[in-house]
Motif scaffolding. Structure first.
Motif, short mmCIF file in Angstrom:
data_model
loop_
_atom_site.label_atom_id
_atom_site.label_comp_id
_atom_site.label_asym_id
_atom_site.label_seq_id
_atom_site.Cartn_x
_atom_site.Cartn_y
_atom_site.Cartn_z
N GLY A 46 8.97 -9.28 4.73
CA GLY A 46 7.82 -9.28 5.18
C GLY A 46 7.58 -9.23 6.49
O GLY A 46 6.34 -9.45 7.06
N PRO A 76 5.55 -6.95 1.28
CA PRO A 76 4.83 -7.84 1.42
C PRO A 76 4.73 -8.50 2.70
O PRO A 76 5.26 -9.35 3.17
CB PRO A 76 5.41 -8.94 0.40
N HIS A 99 3.89 -10.49 6.13
CA HIS A 99 3.37 -11.73 6.95
C HIS A 99 2.48 -11.17 8.22
O HIS A 99 3.16 -10.68 9.12
CB HIS A 99 4.48 -12.66 7.38
N CYS A 148 -1.47 -7.02 3.71
CA CYS A 148 -1.01 -8.67 4.12
C CYS A 148 -0.81 -9.14 2.79
O CYS A 148 -1.68 -9.11 2.02
CB CYS A 148 -2.05 -9.14 5.00
N TYR A 149 0.06 -9.90 2.74
CA TYR A 149 0.58 -10.97 1.57
C TYR A 149 0.28 -12.33 2.13
O TYR A 149 -0.02 -13.29 1.17
CB TYR A 149 1.85 -10.74 0.80
N HIS A 150 0.67 -12.43 3.39
CA HIS A 150 0.69 -13.62 3.74
C HIS A 150 0.25 -13.63 5.34
O HIS A 150 0.33 -12.87 5.89
CB HIS A 150 2.22 -14.45 3.92
N GLU A 182 -2.17 -17.01 3.37
CA GLU A 182 -3.17 -16.74 1.94
C GLU A 182 -4.40 -16.31 2.25
O GLU A 182 -4.94 -15.49 1.78
CB GLU A 182 -3.01 -17.91 1.38
N LEU A 225 -4.68 -12.46 1.95
CA LEU A 225 -4.09 -11.94 0.84
C LEU A 225 -4.84 -10.51 0.65
O LEU A 225 -6.13 -10.64 0.54
CB LEU A 225 -3.88 -12.78 -0.04
N ASP A 226 -4.15 -9.54 0.47
CA ASP A 226 -4.60 -8.22 -0.11
C ASP A 226 -5.31 -7.61 1.15
O ASP A 226 -6.35 -6.67 1.19
CB ASP A 226 -5.60 -8.30 -1.01
#
Length: 814
Positions: A521, A543, A545, A574-576, A578, A581-582
């Protein structure tokens, strides 16, 4: 008056209503410019009447059209491509395409036409591509209209009812230079009249013609193709239901053609038929031979005379999707492979390589044996002699087999002196801990879709320029391998499980890197710093960050223009953290100061400088510096010079603070009136009572501390004296701790408190809140002034215990 509705009539009306509704149907999807209509699979029984007139492409395939009328495409003067395939069209009106003079591509495949629609095709003088095969007309005779289609380049015709091909069927094409001509007949062609193909001038001929009952038609066809510009010849289902058992050579005449590529697709082949084909290929100009999806079988009465003498010189031989691996040794030897430069044996279901086959592959430069059932022990036999075999091999493909040992693959390739490319993808390689010895010339290695681990790197060759380990469950990298592989220029690691990018990743000559679809990430500016030649990076679908590290990496990449992010911005998500997210990484835009460290430092420094300057200005305006110096001197004098354990002693009744300009008044009036009383007041003045040689601040602080009261003689000269201000400040500090009644203000001259400097803020406050004595200029009022002053000083009695230091101070007064 309407007749009463019968049940049958009601049903007819319902069906007509449904048919009308279906004819209208849902609107066909259009592209943004209304140039392409996609009406495919809409269940239409008629051409929609609301189609835009400016269409260029129209797809009406996979519907239920039965007829094309004169008004269906009227007004569509810009139409170039029309697909009517996979309908049930049985009639096309003669004026159906009168408005479509620009039409170039017409698809009528798989309909129900019972005759070739020549009248409707006549106006289409710009037609280049026409497919009207797989229809129900019984004759392939072309009307003279086709002679006017001089721009036609590809033509397909015929169908399951075509059983005879007559001599003059294609005469209308004698002056048309075709790129491709395709003919389809019934399951078994009943008759072929010599000369039928002699009218054709085409580069490609696709014959979907079954000759089970008329094998003699094939030599006649080949004779008609002599001296034609034919380069590509393809037979489909040449013998569809039966194996050829005749003694005559059905391929006689093949050697006289200009054909360079021959394809047999599907159909039944036995040893004798294949032998006839290969003998003619050997004598012909054919350099590419493909046998695909054929049904091969041994001949019950095989003619062994001349066995092993068939060895055509081919640039490429393709054997694909053949269930019987006996075809490889159809004449009980492998000699027919000895003249092949590129050999592809794909999905032929063989699982064993005999020792004698290697020796026959002496001319092979490219060997593709993918899609079979080869295991380690079946492809490499230690009893075989490999030294000197396949001396020309450069590319070896053994993908999609059942291999598990890289060491076996390496041993197989070690004796091939020119091998540069190896593809062993879609196996089970990499899971074993092995030591491998590779061909020193190997440059490309493709191992995607295997079972690679970090230990596998110890078995990989270090001479590579290209390495593909994609989709192999790899979770971490061996950095030492890249240090030992100085020639590596392209590395593909897509679709693995790599969890982080090592910061010490050193690969100085790497130019292309694909690491998309992994599990890391974080990428930062230092991730690829040891890859100075990296020009292309594929790193999406991870994923990420979305932090400053990633943002700064992307910003620096854009600034330098290297490496190019080949898959940007697709699949960069983006996964992180929160909240992001997405979110697309391209949309992540932090505040400029959040990630720009130099700018942040510069702003902090600038802000600090502004604050310091502001404080300095404020201090200057409020004389804060003066107060700081005074406080420092007070603390230093009060605590720096005092011995531990000494207590405060009062040696004087009062300490007098005055300006030098008022010294005469102090001596003449104040000292004389107070010190001449009985008992006298003991007063401290700096001219007489300060200890010589001591720091003046120490004298001020010490004597104020040793005085019971402090008298300030206020005048304009007092305000201008810095030392008086110090004495005032120290006395005020003492008043804070002991009480403000110890301070006595004597105003010798009128003073405007509002006009005092800022550093005399305490004096302004004291003048405003504390009762002070004002020196009267009228002599008659002065006795009352002295009475008030003595009452404030109190009785001139004993001052309490004194110390030697006190006596010394007194004796030292001047």
């Amino acid at each position: 008056m309407w007749p009463p509705a019968t049940p049958r009539r009601v049903w007819c009306l319902v069906l007509l209503a449904l048919a009308g509704g279906r004819a209208a149907g849902p609107p066909c999807p259009m592209d943004a410019g209304n140039r392409t209509g996609l009406c495919k699979g809409q269940g239409l029984v008629a051409v929609p009447g609301d189609l835009p007139r400016g269409l260029h492409d129209l797809d009406l395939s996979y519907n239920k059209l039965r007829e094309i009328t004169g008004g269906d495409f009227a007004g569509m003067t810009q139409l170039r491509r029309l697909d009517l395939g996979y309908n049930n069209i049985s009639r096309i009106a003669p004026d159906a395409f009168l408005s479509n003079l620009l039409l170039e591509h017409l698809q009528l495949f798989n309909n129900s036409l019972r005759r070739i629609p020549a009248p409707a095709l006549g106006p289409l003088v710009n037609l280049r591509w026409l497919d009207m095969s797989n229809n129900l007309y019984p004759s392939a005779a072309l009307d003279g209209v086709f002679g006017g289609l001089r721009r036609l380049r590809e033509l397909s015709l015929g169908g399951p009812l075509l059983r005879d091909i007559s001599r003059g069927d294609f005469a209308a094409l004698k002056d048309t230079a075709l790129e491709k001509f395709a003919i389809k007949s019934a399951s078994s062609l009943r008759g072929y009249e010599a000369g039928a193909f002699s009218w054709l001038n085409t580069k490609e001929l696709w014959c979907d013609v079954a000759l089970d009952e008329n094998a003699t038609a094939l030599p006649a066809m080949l004779r008609d193709l002599r001296d034609k510009p034919l380069d590509y010849l393809r037979f489909r289902n040449l013998f569809e239901f039966t194996y050829y058992t005749g003694r005559a050579d059905p391929f006689a005449g093949l050697a006289q053609l200009r054909v360079t590529k021959l394809v047999f697709y599907r159909g039944k082949f036995n040893e004798n038929l294949l032998r006839f084909a290969l003998l003619n290929v050997q004598r012909s100009r054919i350099r590419v031979l493909e046998l695909m999806a054929i049904d091969f079988a041994r001949s019950p009465r095989w003619n062994s005379s001349g066995a092993g003498m068939v060895a055509p010189q081919l640039d490429h031989l393709l054997l694909k999707d053949i269930s019987n691996p006996d075809i490889l040794r159809f004449d009980w030897t492998f000699t027919w492979l000895s003249g092949v430069a590129a050999l592809s044996i794909i999905n032929v279901n063989f699982n064993y390589v005999p020792c004698d086959v290697w020796g026959e592959l002496r001319n092979v430069e490219v060997l593709n044996i993918s899609g079979n059932r080869l295991a380690d022990a079946y492809i490499y036999n230690q009893r075989c002699h490999y030294q000197g075999v396949m001396p020309k091999l450069k590319t070896f493909v053994l993908a999609t087999n059942q291999l598990q040992s890289l060491a076996v693959v390496a041993a197989l390739t070690r004796t091939w002196p020119q091998l540069t490319h190896l593809n062993a993808s879609h196996n089970a390689l990499g899971s074993l801990r092995e030591t491998c010895q590779w061909s020193p010339t190997l440059q490309w290695l493709i191992l995607h879709h295997n079972q690679v681990t970090a230990a596998t790197f110890g078995c990989l060759p270090t001479t590579l320029e290209y390495l593909d380990l994609s989709y192999s469950q790899l979770d971490r990298l061996d950095m030492d391998y890249f240090t030992r592989s100085p020639q590596l220029r392209e590395l593909r690691l897509s679709g693995n499980k790599i969890k982080f990018i090592p910061s010490e990743w050193r690969c100085p000559h790497l130019e292309v890197l694909a690491i998309d679809g992994n599990s890391f990430g974080v990428i930062n500016r230092g991730s690829f710093v040891n890859m100075p030649r990296l020009v292309s990076l594929v790193a999406g679908n991870n994923p990420y960050h979305c932090t400053c590290d990633l943002y700064l990496f992307l910003e620096e990449t854009r600034r330098r223009g290297q490496p190019t992010l080949a898959d940007w911005p697709h699949n960069w998500i983006c996964y992180h953290p929160e909240p992001l997210l997405d979110t697309a990484v391209a949309a992540y835009s932090p505040h400029p100061l959040e990630c720009n460290v130099p700018a942040l430092v510069a702003m902090v420094v600038a802000s600090t400088a502004v604050v310091v300057v502001a404080c300095a200005v404020l201090c200057w305006k409020l004389d804060a510096c003066w107060y700081l110096r005074a406080t420092y001197r007070l603390v230093r004098a009060k605590y720096g010079g005092r011995r531990a354990g000494t207590a405060r002693q009062c040696s004087y009744h009062a300490f007098i603070s005055y300006s030098c300009a008022d010294a005469a008044w102090v001596r003449r009036e104040l000292l004389q009136r107070l010190e001449d009383t009985r008992p006298p007041y003991r007063l401290c003045i700096h001219e007489r009572d300060f200890t010589p040689g001591r720091w003046i601040i120490d004298n001020i602080v010490e004597n104020i501390e040793r005085s019971s009261k402090v008298i300030f003689v206020l005048s304009r000269s007092f305000v201008d004296s810095e030392w008086c201000n110090y004495e005032l400040y120290f006395a005020h500090q003492r008043a804070v701790g002991l009480g403000s009644e110890d301070v006595i203000l004597v105003v010798k001259e009128p003073i405007d408190a509002r006009g005092l400097p800022r550093r005399f803020a305490r004096l302004r406050k004291m003048l405003g809140t504390k009762t002070y004595l004002e020196w009267p200029h009228e002599p008659g009022r002065r006795p009352f002034f002295w009475l008030q002053l003595r009452s404030l000083l109190g009785s001139p009695g004993a001052l309490g215990p004194t110390t030697g230091e006190e006596e010394t101070a007194v004796d030292a007064t001047t």
